[in-house]
Design an enzyme around this catalytic site. Structure first.
Site, PDB file in Angstrom:
ATOM      1  CB  THR A  88      -0.913   0.076   1.252  1.00 33.76           C
ATOM      2  OG1 THR A  88      -0.109   0.381   2.405  1.00 33.76           O
ATOM      3  CG2 THR A  88      -1.675  -1.203   1.485  1.00 33.76           C
ATOM      4  CB  VAL A  89       1.556   4.147  -1.706  1.00 32.98           C
ATOM      5  CG1 VAL A  89       2.069   5.570  -1.532  1.00 32.98           C
ATOM      6  CG2 VAL A  89       2.688   3.210  -2.124  1.00 32.98           C
ATOM      7  NE  ARG A  95       0.484   8.390 -10.176  1.00 30.86           N
ATOM      8  CZ  ARG A  95      -0.252   7.334  -9.835  1.00 30.86           C
ATOM      9  NH1 ARG A  95       0.155   6.557  -8.830  1.00 30.86           N
ATOM     10  NH2 ARG A  95      -1.364   7.037 -10.478  1.00 30.86           N
ATOM     11  NE  ARG A  96       4.685  12.929  -2.271  1.00 35.56           N
ATOM     12  CZ  ARG A  96       4.736  13.222  -0.981  1.00 35.56           C
ATOM     13  NH1 ARG A  96       5.774  12.880  -0.251  1.00 35.56           N
ATOM     14  NH2 ARG A  96       3.727  13.871  -0.405  1.00 35.56           N
ATOM     15  N   GLY A  97       7.420   7.526  -5.867  1.00 33.58           N
ATOM     16  CA  GLY A  97       8.391   6.465  -6.100  1.00 33.58           C
ATOM     17  C   GLY A  97       8.573   5.528  -4.921  1.00 33.58           C
ATOM     18  CG  LEU A  98       6.960   6.571  -1.148  1.00 37.55           C
ATOM     19  CD1 LEU A  98       5.945   6.829  -0.038  1.00 37.55           C
ATOM     20  CD2 LEU A  98       8.370   6.832  -0.643  1.00 37.55           C
ATOM     21  CG  LEU A  99       5.094  -0.155  -5.662  1.00 37.13           C
ATOM     22  CD1 LEU A  99       5.155  -1.204  -4.560  1.00 37.13           C
ATOM     23  CD2 LEU A  99       3.793  -0.255  -6.434  1.00 37.13           C
ATOM     24  CB  THR A 100       9.845   2.531  -7.688  1.00 37.45           C
ATOM     25  OG1 THR A 100       8.779   2.661  -8.647  1.00 37.45           O
ATOM     26  CG2 THR A 100      11.137   2.200  -8.411  1.00 37.45           C
ATOM     27  CE1 TYR A 128       2.717  -4.616  -7.226  1.00 35.16           C
ATOM     28  CE2 TYR A 128       0.427  -4.790  -7.905  1.00 35.16           C
ATOM     29  CZ  TYR A 128       1.374  -4.513  -6.936  1.00 35.16           C
ATOM     30  OH  TYR A 128       0.967  -4.134  -5.688  1.00 35.16           O
ATOM     31  CG  PHE A 418      -0.273 -14.812  -1.838  1.00 31.07           C
ATOM     32  CD1 PHE A 418       0.772 -13.934  -2.110  1.00 31.07           C
ATOM     33  CD2 PHE A 418      -0.676 -15.693  -2.830  1.00 31.07           C
ATOM     34  CE1 PHE A 418       1.409 -13.950  -3.348  1.00 31.07           C
ATOM     35  CE2 PHE A 418      -0.033 -15.717  -4.072  1.00 31.07           C
ATOM     36  CZ  PHE A 418       1.002 -14.836  -4.321  1.00 31.07           C
TER      37      PHE A 418
END
Length: 418
Positions: A88-89, A95-100, A128, A418
């Protein structure tokens, strides 16, 4: 607004677990708070280094978790997988690149550990693919109109000498793991279930405050062997004229023989007062409709992508599975992250086993690592992907040869979320 550099991405500590769980609930639009009982139960999933959070000013604003898993490939072998979940973000930090940052960290660690693939169930389709994941299996849900199915209302049970019995949660925890292992040996796309999975699914460990204990039913063959099991719930709806409108909702159903599957589905359709059966997520080529005298009584109500796969080690992935015939293919695999990029030659012998190694000769097919994942478990057609511009044929006839080698007679299926 905080800059990218001002957000710290790192593994969480045990003392940060409650804040991390709250952030995950917010990201999934659930009630933020959790009771101490639920938090304590979920701590059983905590593995140091595998739960990652993004922190802005001490507050968790993004979550990410992975865990060890095994994935069954074509032919029945398993490969070690990095299972990704709880992603999650928070809306304030999109749009801050946290998932990346979290994903790159996790996939690098998975590659270092020697995992062959990473897996996930995608809540949203567009996310993804940019990390090299491709939808490797699909799933469908059927709704059965029981009165229309054409079943004999006088039917009392299986006609093959087997029997169907209701059991309790303790029986499921005792009998279920071995049955699932039998399924894993035959069904590509199935993933491993640990002991915690069985305790959670039977309510011995409560992850959710609204857990409703299901009914459990087991099918035993004429020889007394457990070959099938299902969990289901039933609602309580009646018309003003006192006519039942109840729906049985299957949470999961495992059958290692067609006889077991048939017996369990016909049992579910024979429960008094039940007029609809919702199948839960099944393989898109499931036999379910054809167990009914009128297959049209089972209508597909949902069909979508399911298990997504990201290949980390092309050589081990291609050598782990079996193939439908002999042949040779040279694949040019593109991977923006670099983990799987390269040119590979796959040589398949007459017995269906493959050997893969780096190649210097010209490629037969060029494709992204995400498209290789889509083809790897045998669900998709290289001919179709070429028509969509997602696979490029470098040698005439190569896409048809790829289909002849890679596609399977039954489609892969992952029964788990999962």
């Amino acid at each position: 607004m905080t800059s990218r550099a001002g957000v710290d991405v790192r593994p969480i500590t045990e003392s940060e677990f409650a804040d991390w769980q709250r952030a995950m609930n917010v990201g999934f639009l659930r009630e933020p708070g959790l009771s101490e009982e639920i938090l304590d139960a979920r701590r059983e999933q905590f593995t140091p280094g595998r739960s990652v959070g993004a922190f802005d000013g001490g507050r968790c604003v993004a979550t990410f978790r992975s865990f060890a898993q095994e994935l069954t490939v074509v032919g029945g072998a398993t490969v070690p997988a990095d299972a990704v979940t709880n992603v999650t973000v928070t809306a304030t930090h999109r749009r801050r690149g946290l998932l990346t940052r979290m994903m790159e960290r996790d996939l690098a660690a998975a590659k270092e550990r020697g995992d062959v693939v990473a897996t996930l169930i995608a809540a949203e389709y567009p996310i993804y693919g940019r990390y090299g994941f491709g939808p490797a299996t699909s799933a469908a849900e059927w709704t059965i109109d029981v009165p229309r199915a054409g079943l004999d209302p006088r039917r009392a049970g299986p006609e093959d000498g087997g029997r169907v019995d209701l059991v309790d949660a303790g029986d499921v925890r005792k009998l279920g793991p071995e049955l699932h292992e039998r399924l894993r040996r035959t069904q590509p796309g199935v993933v491993s279930r640990d002991e915690l999975w069985w305790r959670v699914t039977t309510g011995a460990v409560r992850f959710w405050p609204d857990f409703k204990e299901p009914y459990y039913v087991v099918y035993r063959s004429a020889a007394g062997e457990v070959e099938g099991m299902a969990a289901y719930t039933v609602d309580d709806e009646w018309t003003d004229a006192k006519q039942p409108l109840n729906t049985a909702r299957v949470k999961w159903l495992t059958g290692v023989t067609p006889a077991a599957e048939r017996a369990l589905w016909l049992y579910l359709c024979s429960i008094d007062w039940v007029v609809r059966v919702k199948s839960g997520w099944r393989a898109p080529d499931d036999l379910l409709p054809h167990f009914l005298p009128d297959p049209r009584a089972a209508a597909v109500t949902t069909q979508a992508d399911w298990l997504w796969v990201r290949i980390l080690d092309v050589v081990r992935a291609l050598e782990a599975r079996t193939y439908e015939g002999a042949g040779s293919l040279v694949l040019e695999v593109a991977d923006r992250a670099g983990a799987a990029a390269g040119r590979y030659r796959l040589e398949v012998s007459e017995d269906g086993t493959g050997v893969c190694e780096s190649a210097a000769e010209s490629a037969d097919l060029s494709l992204d690592v995400a498209e290789l994942a889509v083809l790897w478990l045998g669900d998709e057609s290289a001919v179709r992907l070429a028509a969509l511009g997602r696979v490029r044929e470098e040698r005439a006839g190569a896409v048809r040869q790829a289909d002849a080698l890679l596609r399977t007679s039954r489609r892969p299926w992952c029964p788990d979320v999962f």
